[in-house]
Design an enzyme around this catalytic site. Structure first.
Site, PDB file in Angstrom:
ATOM      1  N   THR A  28      35.548  43.032 -34.961  1.00  0.00           N
ATOM      2  CA  THR A  28      36.859  43.624 -34.741  1.00  0.00           C
ATOM      3  C   THR A  28      36.799  44.999 -34.105  1.00  0.00           C
ATOM      4  O   THR A  28      37.778  45.451 -33.519  1.00  0.00           O
ATOM      5  CB  THR A  28      37.573  43.766 -36.088  1.00  0.00           C
ATOM      6  N   GLN A  50      42.829  43.289 -31.300  1.00  0.00           N
ATOM      7  CA  GLN A  50      43.104  42.671 -32.602  1.00  0.00           C
ATOM      8  C   GLN A  50      44.497  42.056 -32.638  1.00  0.00           C
ATOM      9  O   GLN A  50      44.690  40.954 -33.136  1.00  0.00           O
ATOM     10  CB  GLN A  50      43.025  43.737 -33.700  1.00  0.00           C
ATOM     11  N   GLU A  54      45.414  41.490 -39.515  1.00  0.00           N
ATOM     12  CA  GLU A  54      46.107  40.253 -39.834  1.00  0.00           C
ATOM     13  C   GLU A  54      47.539  40.166 -39.354  1.00  0.00           C
ATOM     14  O   GLU A  54      48.085  39.088 -39.136  1.00  0.00           O
ATOM     15  CB  GLU A  54      46.026  40.020 -41.347  1.00  0.00           C
TER      16      GLU A  54
END
Lengths: 693, 292
Positions: A465, A592, A659
């Site tokens: 990431t 991301q 997320e």
């Protein structure tokens, strides 16, 4: 709390590990040098439930190059077999199809695989249940759900409120089982030297991994070293050690000290590395004619494995997203003879947002108001669940900024009205959220080297990431030096303790510890340190959590084209605007967000693990049949964020971004598809046949 | 890691040598060209050949040449070569249509037309293309060369007329005046196998009516071309009603199975819709050809 002024953070720094990765020099778990290695290949159960009655290993054992054939009859005993996912080769029980029942260790991968094919296993088969149904007869209420949340919540009198609501949306939404499928397969290389275990693992948490392994092998955590400098993705599936880690370490006990290498095949990953449970979600929204929600219920049925419980917190999002005086959320599990579900990118929020955000679209239509305006009207002043104020809630700003950038005003409220060259086009919106978690129990160490660098050490993991880069920037800023003066060390349990690269918590948690260490370093050694000067600092628990509800928010916009004659569906455009506190590195952050949205498009259009319940078999267990988007399927994607610093999110002011990009993405696509076609699809994925009615 | 079962490997020096090697190593030997079907099958242990005979070096099988009214394509011609050929695009636009939607550039750089045909996957696009173009396959074996028509070439899923000790050396496509062709595929994601696909070839008479026509379907359980299409369209002017009727015939002729790419009804619907589309486009192209 003093929020640090941005200096090195916010810089669009290239990945500090980028060059090594491009050159192929960044070692992944399988690639670390291992002397005289052995290779493991497993035998997997071919029944979904029952017992092993006989195993014939003779043919395998006599093959050239075979070092050992392990079964439950001869494998070393684990000190703790309570976790039945991890208690590999400890009993004759079979809990799901694909479970490890034997393993071959050999001098070459070829020999291991060939010998494994010659192991003959006989079973006593018992009846099994492998398919989730809403009317499953033994649904049960788990003690708690993932992240330690309450299983059920209730406020007011939801049933009465529904009975008296002027407008009611009462619908059931389903999401299928989905598999994480990181690019790098789950891989473990294990070697015992006496009573010390060295593990190169593809993991999101080196320290957690050894904490899990230590009691199984009856050693102290200090006797285990786990190393993971580079990880090729995990999406949650490498957050917790799965059975293969234990199997490999167990096998390494019988090789006379030789290392054992094992990388799961893509097909094995579909049984042994976690996945997202399928969900069946009933949503009931009761509102006044002008769209003010009085009651919201979200009742979820999902599955777990009979051998180990995992309860996805699917309805958690409905506890805090919108205001409603009456509310109920419930989770019920079917315990099935299936592989063990686990974390997959935004567990809870991801599938839950599909139900909630499509239901919101349906309510907007039922009330005849714009979907963004509906969300404006139901924006809570405080967190409905805890009663605390939100530390930072900029959902409406995200929606408005997104609407402006996306061209929301061009949306035709009447669905199915835009048809160009055979393609129906529509746009849709969904809200996104993810809790801001910061884990305590992080320590960083900073040492000044003889050649004038700051060595910054923390046992964190970069699962692809950008942690290598972001933590370098955070350290530079905290030390008030340039990023080039920082030598970061991560991915090793020899480094100070750190928590999982998961729950979007890594950067904030590790970053706080690094800032703590930097402050300590300057306090102890001043601005002109000597070689060898060392300080440690801890990330403390965020005190703001006591008084504030900490969440990130976002708005997802999608433009979808559905072919009128074939039902083919494409996401022609997608745009997200997020509020996630301070962004440490715009380059890796954008990546991301876009990655989350891409995975959301996959969830919307493609991903579905198909269970053949007759055999307990996931039949589409490879990339030929388990579809994820190819590059050519992803058209125009844009991610933006609000410039902000969350003063309640700790010294960094950042909340985490791993997320939130996937949350709401599938709902935005489904809502856009409805706007395009007038056909409301409530069951993922949105395949072409569903648009031909 | 996906590892094939043990096998031996040898490079053939020419076609005769390849045939001799097939003869020598017997039924468990396989030719490998692009390898994009065989190698994955070996890694998944769906195929376990004992010998791989590599024919990638056989330049004599890598050619495209027009001879009178026949266009010959060597079996080792790569997908990319076909896709990028202006002559192929002019003579057989169906090939270009199909090649654009076969897998991805990496596969197309390596995969060959002969490999595609001989793999005979039911979802394979070029088999349909060859069917509707009424291509002939040239097969070489110990007894020499034989030429077989497509309906004889196909023997069912993963089976062809090519014997174990033979190899396909080339495909021959008849060139017809005032003719054209088209291919369309619906896939769940870019580069995937077809949910369903259709190909059509038509020849027009001087007065613009349809002289000859054929329609083939991919991945929906139809062997060869759709029966009755030629008779239906023959002598008629291309129009939407006619295409619709052809679509209905095609949908009725196929026998799709339900899988995660779609249900039976949806695949039949696609057979209908795609048949109309490819006929429409092939006729439009043929009449442009006629005018041009």
């Amino acid at each position: 709390m003093r929020v640090q002024q941005p200096a090195a953070t916010g810089l669009d720094l290239e990945r500090v590990d980028g060059r090594a990765k491009v050159l192929g020099l960044a070692p992944y778990a399988y690639e670390h040098p291992a002397e005289n290695p052995t290779y493991l290949y497993p035998v997997q159960s071919t029944i979904a439930r029952g017992r092993i009655t006989a195993i014939d290993t003779a043919a395998a054992e006599t093959m050239d190059g075979v070092v050992a054939v392990l079964t439950h009859l001869n494998a070393p005993r684990l000190a703790d077999a309570a976790d039945k996912e991890l208690a590999v080769l400890q009993s004759d029980e079979v809990g799901f199809r694909g479970q490890f029942v034997a393993a071959v260790v050999a001098d070459s991968p070829e020999a291991a695989r060939e010998a494994a094919a010659r192991v003959r296993v006989q079973y006593h088969q018992e009846p099994h249940h492998a398919a989730l149904r809403a009317d499953h007869e033994d649904l049960y209420k788990p003690e708690q759900i993932n992240a330690g949340l309450e299983t059920d919540t209730q406020a007011g009198d939801p049933d009465a409120a529904l009975a008296s609501a002027a407008v009611v949306v009462d619908r059931t939404y389903t999401t299928p089982a989905e598999h994480n499928n990181p690019m790098e397969p789950h891989t473990t290389v294990a070697q015992w030297e006496g009573d010390r275990l060295l593990v190169f693992d593809s993991t999101q948490a080196v320290h957690n991994a050894r904490k899990t392994l230590a009691p199984l092998f009856d050693v102290e955590v200090e006797q285990i070293r786990v190393v993971a400098p580079h990880v090729g993705g995990g999406f949650g599936s490498k957050g917790l050690p799965h059975a293969h880690v234990v199997l490999t370490a167990l096998a390494a006990k019988v090789t006379g000290g030789r290392p054992v290498k094992y990388a799961l095949t893509r097909q094995q990953m579909f049984f042994l590395a976690g996945y997202r449970t399928p969900t069946i979600q009933r949503l009931q929204l009761g509102a006044s004619p002008d769209g003010r929600i009085s009651v919201l219920t979200h009742d979820v049925v999902e599955q777990t494995s009979a051998i180990k419980e995992f309860a996805e917190q699917t309805a958690g999002i409905s506890r805090m997203m919108y205001s409603a005086d009456h509310r109920r959320t419930t989770h019920r599990l079917a315990s099935l003879d299936v592989p063990v579900p686990s974390w997959m990118r935004a567990p809870g929020e991801c599938p839950g947002s599909f139900g909630l955000e499509v239901a919101m679209d349906e309510l907007a239509e039922a009330c005849g108001i714009d979907p963004i305006e509906l969300r404006v009207r139901n924006e809570p002043a405080i967190d409905p669940e805890t009663g605390k104020p939100f530390a930072s809630r900029h959902l409406l700003a995200c929606l408005r900024e997104g609407a402006r950038r996306f061209g929301w005003e061009r949306r035709n409220a009447q669905p199915g009205t835009v048809l160009v060259d055979g393609w129906r086009t529509g746009i849709g919106v969904a809200a996104s959220t993810y809790p801001a978690r910061r884990q305590p129990a992080n320590t960083a160490r900073i040492r000044f080297t003889a050649d004038g660098f700051y060595e910054v050490q923390i046992g964190a993991v970069d699962l692809g990431t950008g942690a290598w880069t972001a933590l370098t920037q955070i350290a530079a800023e905290a030390l008030e030096c340039g990023p080039e003066q920082v030598r970061l060390q991560i991915g090793d349990t020899d480094l100070p303790v750190a928590t999982v690269a998961g729950g979007s918590s890594g950067t904030a948690s590790w970053g706080s510890a690094i800032i703590g260490a930097a402050q300590m370093f300057r306090k102890e050694h001043g601005g002109f340190p000597s070689a060898g000067d060392t300080s440690e600092g801890d990330g403390e628990r965020n005190p703001a959590g006591k008084n504030y509800a900490l969440h990130s928010f976002g708005a997802q916009f999608a433009e979808v084209q559905v072919h009128a004659d074939t039902g083919e569906i494409r996401v022609s455009r997608m745009l997200g605007v997020y509020s996630a506190g301070r962004i440490i590195n715009p380059r890796t952050a954008r990546s991301q967000f876009l990655g989350g949205m891409t995975m959301g498009i996959g969830m919307a259009l493609h991903e579905q693990s198909v269970m053949d319940e007759r055999f307990g078999m996931i039949v589409n267990h490879d990339f030929a049949d388990y579809h994820v988007p190819s590059n050519a399927d992803i058209r125009q994607l844009e991610a933006f964020w609000l410039e902000e610093v969350d003063e309640h999110a700790g010294p960094l002011g950042a909340r985490g971004i791993g997320e939130i990009g996937i949350v709401g993405a599938a709902a935005a696509v489904a809502n856009a598809a409805y706007n395009a076609t007038g056909i409301r699809v409530r069951d993922l994925p949105l395949t072409a046949d569903k648009f031909l009615t | 890691m996906q590892i094939p079962a043990p096998f031996d490997y040898v490079r053939a020096s020419d076609v005769d040598n390849a045939l001799a090697l097939l003869e020598r190593h017997g039924p468990e030997s396989r030719l490998v060209a692009g390898g994009h079907s065989l190698l994955p099958m070996m890694k998944l242990r769906l195929a376990r050949p004992e010998w791989l005979i590599d024919i990638n070096g056989l330049a004599e099988l890598d050619f495209m040449v027009r001879e009178g009214n026949v266009f010959r394509i060597g079996a080792l011609t790569r997908h990319t070569t076909l896709l990028e050929s202006p002559e192929v695009a002019r003579l057989f636009p169906i090939v270009t249509d199909a090649e654009q939607v076969i897998a991805d550039p990496v596969v197309r750089n390596r995969g060959t037309i002969g490999g595609s045909l001989c793999q005979a996957d039911p979802a394979e696009d070029l088999s349909t293309v060859c069917d509707v173009l009424r291509a002939e396959a040239v097969i070489r074996g110990p007894a020499g060369e034989r030429v077989v028509a497509m309906d004889e070439f196909h023997r069912g899923p993963y089976e062809t007329a090519v014997g174990q000790n033979e190899l396909m050396s080339e495909l021959r496509f008849p060139i017809r005046p005032r003719s054209s062709s088209a291919y369309e595929k619906v896939e769940r994601r870019v580069g995937d196998w077809a949910v369903a696909a259709a190909g059509a070839a038509v020849s027009l008479a001087a007065d613009g009516t349809i002289e000859e026509s054929s329609v083939g379907l991919t991945a929906v359980g139809l062997d060869g071309t759709v029966a009755g299409i030629g008779d239906l369209l023959g002598g008629r002017r291309p129009d939407e009603d006619l295409f619709a009727e052809a679509g209905r015939i095609a949908a009725a002729a196929c026998e799709p199975v339900a899988d995660q790419r779609g249900g039976i009804d949806y695949k039949r619907h696609l057979a209908d819709e795609l048949t109309r589309r490819v006929l429409r486009r092939a006729c439009a192209r043929a009449s442009e050809e006629q005018e041009g």
